[in-house]
Design a protein around this motif. Structure first.
Motif, PDB file in Angstrom:
ATOM      1  N   THR A   1      -7.137  -3.962   8.694  1.00 19.90           N
ATOM      2  CA  THR A   1      -7.027  -5.357   8.259  1.00 19.90           C
ATOM      3  C   THR A   1      -6.535  -5.468   6.822  1.00 19.90           C
ATOM      4  O   THR A   1      -5.986  -6.487   6.425  1.00 19.90           O
ATOM      5  CB  THR A   1      -8.383  -6.062   8.384  1.00 19.90           C
ATOM      6  N   PHE A   2      -6.699  -4.395   6.044  1.00 17.21           N
ATOM      7  CA  PHE A   2      -6.297  -4.420   4.636  1.00 17.21           C
ATOM      8  C   PHE A   2      -5.001  -3.663   4.380  1.00 17.21           C
ATOM      9  O   PHE A   2      -4.570  -3.566   3.227  1.00 17.21           O
ATOM     10  CB  PHE A   2      -7.411  -3.812   3.767  1.00 17.21           C
ATOM     11  N   TRP A   3      -4.350  -3.113   5.426  1.00 12.84           N
ATOM     12  CA  TRP A   3      -3.182  -2.249   5.205  1.00 12.84           C
ATOM     13  C   TRP A   3      -2.088  -2.614   6.200  1.00 12.84           C
ATOM     14  O   TRP A   3      -2.238  -2.429   7.404  1.00 12.84           O
ATOM     15  CB  TRP A   3      -3.603  -0.788   5.360  1.00 12.84           C
ATOM     16  N   ASP A   4      -0.978  -3.149   5.663  1.00 18.67           N
ATOM     17  CA  ASP A   4       0.201  -3.458   6.470  1.00 18.67           C
ATOM     18  C   ASP A   4       1.300  -2.452   6.155  1.00 18.67           C
ATOM     19  O   ASP A   4       1.547  -2.149   4.981  1.00 18.67           O
ATOM     20  CB  ASP A   4       0.725  -4.868   6.158  1.00 18.67           C
TER      21      ASP A   4
ATOM     22  N   THR B   1      -6.130  -9.770  -4.402  1.00 24.72           N
ATOM     23  CA  THR B   1      -5.575  -8.570  -5.027  1.00 24.72           C
ATOM     24  C   THR B   1      -4.746  -7.796  -4.011  1.00 24.72           C
ATOM     25  O   THR B   1      -5.264  -7.375  -2.972  1.00 24.72           O
ATOM     26  CB  THR B   1      -6.687  -7.658  -5.569  1.00 24.72           C
ATOM     27  N   LEU B   2      -3.463  -7.613  -4.309  1.00 26.32           N
ATOM     28  CA  LEU B   2      -2.560  -6.880  -3.425  1.00 26.32           C
ATOM     29  C   LEU B   2      -1.919  -5.721  -4.180  1.00 26.32           C
ATOM     30  O   LEU B   2      -1.554  -5.850  -5.348  1.00 26.32           O
ATOM     31  CB  LEU B   2      -1.454  -7.795  -2.892  1.00 26.32           C
ATOM     32  N   LEU B   3      -1.762  -4.593  -3.494  1.00 24.01           N
ATOM     33  CA  LEU B   3      -1.046  -3.434  -4.012  1.00 24.01           C
ATOM     34  C   LEU B   3       0.076  -3.116  -3.050  1.00 24.01           C
ATOM     35  O   LEU B   3      -0.133  -3.049  -1.835  1.00 24.01           O
ATOM     36  CB  LEU B   3      -1.985  -2.227  -4.138  1.00 24.01           C
ATOM     37  N   GLN B   4       1.281  -2.922  -3.574  1.00 23.05           N
ATOM     38  CA  GLN B   4       2.436  -2.605  -2.740  1.00 23.05           C
ATOM     39  C   GLN B   4       3.100  -1.335  -3.256  1.00 23.05           C
ATOM     40  O   GLN B   4       3.315  -1.180  -4.462  1.00 23.05           O
ATOM     41  CB  GLN B   4       3.443  -3.760  -2.747  1.00 23.05           C
TER      42      GLN B   4
ATOM     43  N   THR C   1      25.444   9.096   8.147  1.00 17.08           N
ATOM     44  CA  THR C   1      24.498   8.834   7.063  1.00 17.08           C
ATOM     45  C   THR C   1      23.266   8.144   7.641  1.00 17.08           C
ATOM     46  O   THR C   1      23.310   7.572   8.731  1.00 17.08           O
ATOM     47  CB  THR C   1      25.111   7.948   5.967  1.00 17.08           C
ATOM     48  N   TRP C   2      22.210   8.181   6.871  1.00 18.08           N
ATOM     49  CA  TRP C   2      21.003   7.487   7.300  1.00 18.08           C
ATOM     50  C   TRP C   2      20.167   7.140   6.074  1.00 18.08           C
ATOM     51  O   TRP C   2      20.308   7.743   5.009  1.00 18.08           O
ATOM     52  CB  TRP C   2      20.196   8.342   8.277  1.00 18.08           C
ATOM     53  N   ASN C   3      19.344   6.152   6.240  1.00 15.29           N
ATOM     54  CA  ASN C   3      18.397   5.810   5.187  1.00 15.29           C
ATOM     55  C   ASN C   3      17.111   5.313   5.829  1.00 15.29           C
ATOM     56  O   ASN C   3      17.107   4.832   6.968  1.00 15.29           O
ATOM     57  CB  ASN C   3      18.966   4.769   4.213  1.00 15.29           C
ATOM     58  N   THR C   4      16.033   5.467   5.102  1.00 19.48           N
ATOM     59  CA  THR C   4      14.739   5.022   5.591  1.00 19.48           C
ATOM     60  C   THR C   4      13.935   4.447   4.443  1.00 19.48           C
ATOM     61  O   THR C   4      14.099   4.859   3.287  1.00 19.48           O
ATOM     62  CB  THR C   4      13.962   6.185   6.250  1.00 19.48           C
ATOM     63  N   ARG C   5      13.100   3.469   4.753  1.00 21.52           N
ATOM     64  CA  ARG C   5      12.270   2.818   3.751  1.00 21.52           C
ATOM     65  C   ARG C   5      10.871   2.595   4.324  1.00 21.52           C
ATOM     66  O   ARG C   5      10.730   2.156   5.471  1.00 21.52           O
ATOM     67  CB  ARG C   5      12.885   1.482   3.333  1.00 21.52           C
ATOM     68  N   LEU C   6       9.884   2.948   3.542  1.00 24.28           N
ATOM     69  CA  LEU C   6       8.494   2.775   3.936  1.00 24.28           C
ATOM     70  C   LEU C   6       7.828   1.818   2.954  1.00 24.28           C
ATOM     71  O   LEU C   6       7.697   2.133   1.771  1.00 24.28           O
ATOM     72  CB  LEU C   6       7.764   4.123   3.949  1.00 24.28           C
ATOM     73  N   ASN C   7       7.415   0.653   3.442  1.00 28.01           N
ATOM     74  CA  ASN C   7       6.786  -0.367   2.614  1.00 28.01           C
ATOM     75  C   ASN C   7       5.317  -0.493   3.003  1.00 28.01           C
ATOM     76  O   ASN C   7       5.004  -0.771   4.168  1.00 28.01           O
ATOM     77  CB  ASN C   7       7.473  -1.723   2.791  1.00 28.01           C
ATOM     78  N   ASN C   8       4.425  -0.306   2.051  1.00 33.34           N
ATOM     79  CA  ASN C   8       2.989  -0.407   2.282  1.00 33.34           C
ATOM     80  C   ASN C   8       2.413  -1.531   1.430  1.00 33.34           C
ATOM     81  O   ASN C   8       2.655  -1.578   0.222  1.00 33.34           O
ATOM     82  CB  ASN C   8       2.275   0.893   1.897  1.00 33.34           C
ATOM     83  N   THR C   9       1.638  -2.422   2.058  1.00 32.88           N
ATOM     84  CA  THR C   9       0.942  -3.480   1.334  1.00 32.88           C
ATOM     85  C   THR C   9      -0.549  -3.381   1.618  1.00 32.88           C
ATOM     86  O   THR C   9      -0.966  -3.415   2.783  1.00 32.88           O
ATOM     87  CB  THR C   9       1.462  -4.862   1.738  1.00 32.88           C
ATOM     88  N   PHE C  10      -1.346  -3.236   0.551  1.00 29.13           N
ATOM     89  CA  PHE C  10      -2.789  -3.080   0.677  1.00 29.13           C
ATOM     90  C   PHE C  10      -3.476  -4.311   0.086  1.00 29.13           C
ATOM     91  O   PHE C  10      -3.163  -4.719  -1.039  1.00 29.13           O
ATOM     92  CB  PHE C  10      -3.279  -1.842  -0.074  1.00 29.13           C
TER      93      PHE C  10
END
Length: 810
Positions: free
Chosen positions: A660-663, A705-708, A690-699
């Motif tokens: 619930t706190f981690w997307d 209070t949010l941490l990304q 070619t390739w690219n990847t991105r990992l986005n974390n939101t806590f």
């Protein structure tokens, strides 16, 4: 090319209208009733696009039909037998809504349920309410919507920073934006053209003043087909809810980095007004290395530079406007924007030069500097008239934009005593203006289909003055070289007509369009030689969606697009861009034509969302930059039509609520590019992957209070004559809420591990080049945002009070 008058275009469109009008009678004649409704966000009143809708039979709870909402939040169901039903509406981040006791009575009855409001999911933690926020990226049938407020790591940046972690877009280390591997795309602001170049326009807009960004990779016939890879449409924050509201942002960081922006709105029944402004300054330093070799008359020349770099960008802008409703059917809107931008870049470096015949290097010092500045202004007037019947309307728009640009570069060589030995100054400036007129008409044929048509005209006019001055050591000053000083004028006029038909057959929705354009373009020296051409083109588009299940959607589309040569591409004369590079256009090149295909699927797995898009793009008469040796250690850059380019890619997105706190948002793009053609009579066909990847974390660390934390990797890539190495970038941000949701503080740090290295190489039959650059990192910025007016929590309380007082949801 043969000239085709505008009357031919009108005749083609008339035939198109006639054929689709006949087709439109099909859905209207279907047996059974139908129903329609509109889905809105319960708090903001914004339409909820792409919500899943399932209709069940009350008798046995079996599924009767399913569909999804369109961009206006509207759903359409048809072919229903008389009887009783109930309906469920679902969309990620909202509570499921159930509508009971829906009855259809008669043959072909159309039941309008009205507006249905979805409430965001809320979780109670120790009597503190935490409301779910909109997803950072939302998918629709024909576009992706980037919710900029959820991009915490871009809080103090611009639209370019907001695009660094979204599907379909890559941002190179120098700020260059590419859409699906191509730098050829169109930038719109609130659906209207901008007077600035795409990269300048995106770098000019503060992220905090943006509502959202739409990525449209396969635009319909309604849009201008210019641009290889599609459209980036920036939607600005403007009008608030009834009453007054405002947002103020202030950001600052070490090393001469700061900015501010503000927006104030007043909205009352029948009229609204908004006023906004922004100012920003960014200064950064870095380091660079470069090595080059040139083969000339059997002797190889070498040079290398090692030094420090700097970049600085200053900009300010004002915008304002409003709307006025003359009646419940007529609305007039006016929007104005003006601003100024300036940017400086340069380097101080040690310069070594030697050759096979003279192996002892000559040690010198090189100083380079360049500047780019200009002011811009744009205005647009919008009129909308609504006829009887929902969705039946006529809109008109008149836009005017103007900019004045000034560019210069200076390159100087000094001996070890710091006496100048050579130098060049180049300048390029001049005005540009563009006028556009649009008229669009939408006619609903029935609850399941509609017809759209329109006329568009735009006129582009630009004057470009260039000069070159060389340093005369005998005179001790710079001397203007008349043979490289000239004034060039570019003109382009385009008339366009389009028509589109949209309908649905059960779970199948479709939209077909045809656009015809006549282009008249000229380029040449003022008072001298002129190069002109006229073209007539047809651009068909087709979009379709199919509901496999209420939570699984399949989308497919095809569009034909065009990339017309830029002005200097057609210039047959030489212009110096700096001390080591000369460019020359080619009046023989022709436009690129692009066939673009897409196939996508979106499915929900519990609360998780998985999306995959396969795209295939074929570019005919591909325009490629070609480099060769001009003389000594100077490179000549020109353009040619080289053949065909075939690009195939797969985009993947997975959104998982781990806890619930981690997307988590995992984005990936696999891209294969193949070029088939010849250069200077020799085959140079090549293929790259070619390739690219991105990992986005939101806590969510605590209420408010949010941490990304975002990590992205771009793999190496190649062009016709070179290669760019891969790199990884890590950004983090922390946001804290104060004063009950009125004040937000965000601390964001970019390139935390200092790994964003730009390394590239190029080669040809008689030259090689290698360059390396690393900008200042990490960079920390603090952004403060203050909200004026009632905040989100107060609106929730108001909504709950209305519900407690017995207000209906629709």
């Amino acid at each position: 090319m043969k000239y085709i008058p505008a009357v031919s275009l009108s005749f083609v469109t008339l035939l198109f209208f006639s054929s689709f009008s006949a087709l439109a009678q099909g859905p209207a004649a279907r047996s059974g009733g139908g129903l329609t409704a509109r889905i809105l966000d319960a708090e903001t009143g914004v339409p909820v696009e792409y919500a899943s809708v399932v209709l069940y039979r009350s008798l046995d709870s079996s599924m009767a039909q399913g569909t999804i909402t369109n961009r206006d939040g509207r759903l359409q169901l048809g072919g229903l037998d008389a009887g009783r039903y109930y309906m469920k509406v679902h969309f990620m981040g909202y509570e499921e809504l159930t509508v009971d006791d829906i009855r259809t009575w008669e043959f072909n009855e159309r039941l309008d349920i009205g507006e249905l409001r979805l409430r965001p999911v809320a979780i109670e933690l120790d009597e503190v309410e935490v409301a779910a926020e909109r997803a950072p990226v939302e998918y629709a049938i024909d576009k992706k919507v980037i919710n900029v407020d959820r991009q915490l790591t871009a809080a103090s940046g611009t639209a370019v920073d907001a695009l660094q972690n979204v599907p379909s877009v890559t941002v190179e280390l120098d700020g260059t934006v590419k859409l699906r591997g191509s730098g050829s795309f169109t930038v719109l602001i609130d659906g209207k053209p901008t007077p600035l170049d795409p990269s300048d326009a995106l770098a000019q807009i503060p992220a905090s003043s943006i509502e959202n960004i739409e990525i449209i990779t396969n635009p319909s016939a309604r849009y201008d087909p210019e641009g290889m890879s599609g459209i980036i449409n920036v939607i600005m924050k403007k009008e608030g809810r009834s009453g007054y509201s405002g947002i103020m942002n202030l950001n600052a960081g070490l090393g001469d980095k700061y900015g501010t922006d503000a927006l104030f709105t007043v909205t009352e029944p029948g009229w609204s007004f908004y006023l906004g402004g922004d100012y920003g300054k960014r200064h950064s330093t870095g380091e660079e290395r470069e090595r080059r070799s040139f083969l000339e008359a059997g002797n190889t020349l070498f040079n290398s530079t090692i030094g420090d770099t700097y970049r600085q960008r200053d900009s300010w802008g004002l915008r304002g406007g409003g709307s006025l409703a003359f009646s419940d059917k007529d609305n007039l809107g006016l929007n104005l924007r003006l601003g100024r931008r300036s940017g400086d870049a340069g380097s101080d470096a040690d310069f070594l030069e030697w050759s096979d015949n003279a192996p002892e290097p000559l040690r010198q010092f090189i100083r380079t500097s360049s500047g780019r500045s200009g002011r811009f202004f744009s205005s647009d007037l919008d009129y909308r008239h609504s006829f009887e019947g929902k969705g039946h309307e006529l809109t008109a728009q008149l836009s005017f934009m103007q900019r004045r640009g000034e560019e210069s570069s200076r390159d100087e060589l000094f001996d070890q005593a710091r006496a100048i030995t050579s130098g060049r100054i180049t300048t390029e400036d001049g005005p540009m203006q563009r006028m556009q007129a649009k008229l669009d008409y939408t006619l609903p044929l029935n609850s399941l289909s509609k017809l759209e048509s329109g006329y568009q005209y735009y006129l582009f006019d630009m004057e470009d003055e260039t000069s070159l001055s060389d340093y005369d050591t005998a005179l001790g000053r710079y001397v203007l070289l008349p043979e490289y000083s000239r004034t060039t004028e570019y003109k382009r006029g385009v008339h366009a007509l389009y028509a589109m038909y949209a309908g649905s057959l059960g779970p199948l929705g479709f939209q077909a369009g045809l656009r015809g354009e006549h282009t008249d373009q000229s380029v040449g020296l003022t008072g001298g030689a002129q190069y002109e051409y006229q073209l007539f083109d047809l651009f068909p588009t087709l979009h379709a969606s199919y509901s496999i299940t209420p939570l699984q959607q399949l989308m497919a589309s095809y569009t034909r697009r065009i990339e017309r040569p830029r002005g200097w591409y057609l210039e047959p004369f030489e212009s110096w861009t700096d001390a080591f590079n000369v460019r020359r256009g080619n009046p023989e090149i022709t436009p690129e034509y692009i066939d673009s295909y897409e196939l996508g699927v979106q499915t929900h797995i519990g609360t998780s969302l998985l999306s995959a898009e396969l795209y295939h793009r074929v570019t005919h008469d591909k325009i490629e930059f070609v480099r060769s040796v001009y003389r000594d250690n100077i490179t000549l850059r020109t353009v040619q039509n080289i053949g065909q380019e075939i690009a195939t890619g797969l985009e993947l997105m997975l959104n998982v609520d781990v806890f619930t706190f981690w997307d988590v948002y995992l984005l990936g793009n696999l891209y294969n590019n193949r070029i088939e053609g010849a250069l200077n009579g020799e085959d140079f066909s090549r293929e790259r992957f070619t390739w690219n990847t991105r990992l986005n974390n939101t806590f969510t660390l605590a209420p408010g209070t949010l941490l990304q934390a975002n990590v992205s990797y771009n793999s190496p890539s190649v062009s016709a004559q070179g290669r760019t190495e891969g790199y990884v970038v890590t950004n983090i941000a922390l946001r804290q809420e104060f004063l009950g949701g009125r004040l937000f503080a965000t601390l964001d740090v970019s390139d935390v591990l200092r790994t964003a290295e730009r390394e590239s190489s190029a080669s040809g039959p008689d030259f090689t080049a290698y360059s390396y650059e690393l900008e200042e990192a990490p960079v920390a910025m603090l952004t403060l945002r203050y909200v004026i007016g009632s905040n989100g929590k107060e609106r929730k309380r108001e909504n709950r009070q209305r519900d407690d007082n017995g207000m209906e949801e629709f």
